[in-house]
Design a protein around this motif. Structure first.
Motif, mmCIF file in Angstrom:
data_model
loop_
_atom_site.group_PDB
_atom_site.id
_atom_site.type_symbol
_atom_site.label_atom_id
_atom_site.label_comp_id
_atom_site.label_asym_id
_atom_site.label_seq_id
_atom_site.Cartn_x
_atom_site.Cartn_y
_atom_site.Cartn_z
ATOM 1 N N ILE A 32 0.739 -1.236 -0.109
ATOM 2 C CA ILE A 32 0.010 -0.099 -0.039
ATOM 3 C C ILE A 32 0.938 1.238 0.118
ATOM 4 O O ILE A 32 0.528 2.141 -0.657
ATOM 5 C CB ILE A 32 -0.787 0.004 1.079
ATOM 6 C CG1 ILE A 32 -1.749 -1.099 1.173
ATOM 7 C CG2 ILE A 32 -1.728 1.332 1.446
ATOM 8 C CD1 ILE A 32 -2.650 -1.349 2.390
ATOM 9 N N LEU A 33 1.945 1.139 0.753
ATOM 10 C CA LEU A 33 2.707 2.515 1.007
ATOM 11 C C LEU A 33 3.586 2.623 -0.275
ATOM 12 O O LEU A 33 4.074 3.702 -0.499
ATOM 13 C CB LEU A 33 3.629 2.203 2.365
ATOM 14 C CG LEU A 33 2.897 2.684 3.384
ATOM 15 C CD1 LEU A 33 3.790 1.955 4.739
ATOM 16 C CD2 LEU A 33 2.534 3.999 3.512
ATOM 17 N N CYS A 34 4.122 1.533 -0.908
ATOM 18 C CA CYS A 34 5.247 1.806 -2.036
ATOM 19 C C CYS A 34 4.671 2.760 -3.046
ATOM 20 O O CYS A 34 5.346 3.784 -3.191
ATOM 21 C CB CYS A 34 5.326 0.457 -2.757
ATOM 22 S SG CYS A 34 6.668 0.482 -3.821
ATOM 23 N N PRO A 35 3.394 2.666 -3.622
ATOM 24 C CA PRO A 35 3.076 3.565 -4.811
ATOM 25 C C PRO A 35 3.085 5.096 -4.096
ATOM 26 O O PRO A 35 3.473 6.018 -4.804
ATOM 27 C CB PRO A 35 1.832 3.304 -5.286
ATOM 28 C CG PRO A 35 1.085 2.349 -4.420
ATOM 29 C CD PRO A 35 2.494 1.789 -3.591
ATOM 30 N N ILE A 36 2.548 5.319 -2.877
ATOM 31 C CA ILE A 36 2.363 6.541 -2.100
ATOM 32 C C ILE A 36 3.822 7.128 -2.009
ATOM 33 O O ILE A 36 4.269 8.388 -2.454
ATOM 34 C CB ILE A 36 1.700 6.195 -0.992
ATOM 35 C CG1 ILE A 36 0.121 5.846 -1.139
ATOM 36 C CG2 ILE A 36 1.507 7.825 -0.211
ATOM 37 C CD1 ILE A 36 -0.429 5.540 0.055
ATOM 38 N N VAL A 37 4.686 6.299 -1.588
ATOM 39 C CA VAL A 37 6.125 6.744 -1.193
ATOM 40 C C VAL A 37 6.803 7.222 -2.463
ATOM 41 O O VAL A 37 7.410 8.146 -2.788
ATOM 42 C CB VAL A 37 6.830 5.692 -0.504
ATOM 43 C CG1 VAL A 37 8.405 6.156 -0.468
ATOM 44 C CG2 VAL A 37 6.263 5.579 0.982
ATOM 45 N N ALA A 38 6.695 6.225 -3.476
ATOM 46 C CA ALA A 38 7.135 6.481 -4.866
ATOM 47 C C ALA A 38 6.903 8.043 -5.221
ATOM 48 O O ALA A 38 7.590 8.758 -6.061
ATOM 49 C CB ALA A 38 6.919 5.374 -5.796
#
Length: 302
Positions: free
Chosen positions: A50-56
């Motif tokens: 869940i966090l990966c695309p937000i952080v990217a």
């Protein structure tokens, strides 16, 4: 809500407390016979996904040099998260939702005590008094005629949560908090995955669902804290988080048929009231400092 005013920050934190209680609810709904390590590993996986695309997306606006800062602390916090996640499942499997949450709210007391030990922060009479009342509250809530794994797990969870919270002070200030959360969960994967492999439990579809839902709620709670504490002094709004105890009472009664008794309310009062007093005292101190600063500015301008 922007969180730029006290009222909006309080609303965001109350909403965050609701998501935190929902997270505990989904964990409890997984059942007492859930494969604990598998469940913990899946939670870490979903949080990373869940966090990966937000952080990217967010990382494009930050200096790339901050990516490798504080990795040692993230590693420690990631492995401590695994321990806390396991203790959380164990405590919720045995205790009622409201009882477990009431014990979890002793974490600020442990933060103050551990802060005095590790950071040499001043331990006032008020803090000691709050700690004593908090521990009395735990005894009233749990009423331990015998020591159970759920009781021990709930108290240890509060201690680990407090320790992990104190480590946040050492994290690089220039690093995005969501990126830090993502890296922490990445570091949690090897230990959680190894424990899940050692556990050797058969895969369960409902575990997948509850781990995903609890992960979403956990991230929403983290985001609410980022917004709620970003622009407003923490002492002005931190009491809003205790609304989670109300949500725990209501959801525990509605979903699990748990009826809180008088002892739970009295014990919760012993835990929460001193913390509210300390928060109120801090607000008064900040107002006095602000008033003194404004007076000096006016005198200088004159």
């Amino acid at each position: 809500m922007s969180g730029r005013t006290v009222s909006s920050a309080i609303f965001v934190l109350v909403l965050g407390s609701f998501f935190a209680t929902l997270c505990d609810t989904f964990i409890k709904m997984a059942g007492s016979d859930v494969a604990i390590f598998q469940f913990t590993f899946l939670r870490a996986v979903f949080m990373c996904l869940i966090l990966c695309p937000i952080v990217a997306f967010r990382f494009r606006h930050y200096a790339k040099s901050t990516a490798f800062l504080g990795l040692k602390l993230h590693f420690i916090r990631g492995n401590m998260w695994v321990l806390a996640a396991v203790l959380l499942v164990l405590s919720l499997a045995e205790l009622s939702l409201a009882t477990a949450n009431a014990v979890f709210y002793t974490a600020p007391i442990f933060i103050m005590l551990l802060g005095a030990f590790f950071y040499k922060e001043r331990l006032t009479v008020d803090v000691v008094f709050a700690a004593v009342l908090g521990f009395i509250g735990i005894l009233v809530i749990l009423r331990p005629t015998e020591v159970s794994s759920g009781m021990v797990s709930a108290i240890l969870f509060a201690i680990v949560l407090a320790t992990n919270s104190l480590l946040i002070k050492r994290l690089p200030q220039q690093q995005d908090m969501l990126y830090g959360l993502f890296v922490t969960q990445l570091f949690a994967l090897p230990l959680a995955g190894g424990l899940a492999f050692w556990e050797g439990a058969a895969f369960q579809l409902d575990v997948l669902m509850y781990s995903a839902l609890s992960s979403i709620c956990s991230i929403l709670y983290s985001v609410s804290c980022l917004v709620g504490y970003r622009y407003v002094a923490s002492s002005q709004v931190t009491s809003a988080e205790y609304s989670g105890l109300i949500f725990a009472f209501l959801i525990g009664w509605w979903v699990f048929g748990e009826a809180p008794d008088l002892g739970l309310f009295i014990g919760s009062f012993f835990v929460i009231a001193p913390l509210l007093y300390l928060s109120h005292k801090d607000i008064r101190r900040l107002r006095k400092e602000q008033l003194l600063s404004n007076t000096r500015s006016n005198l200088g301008a004159g």
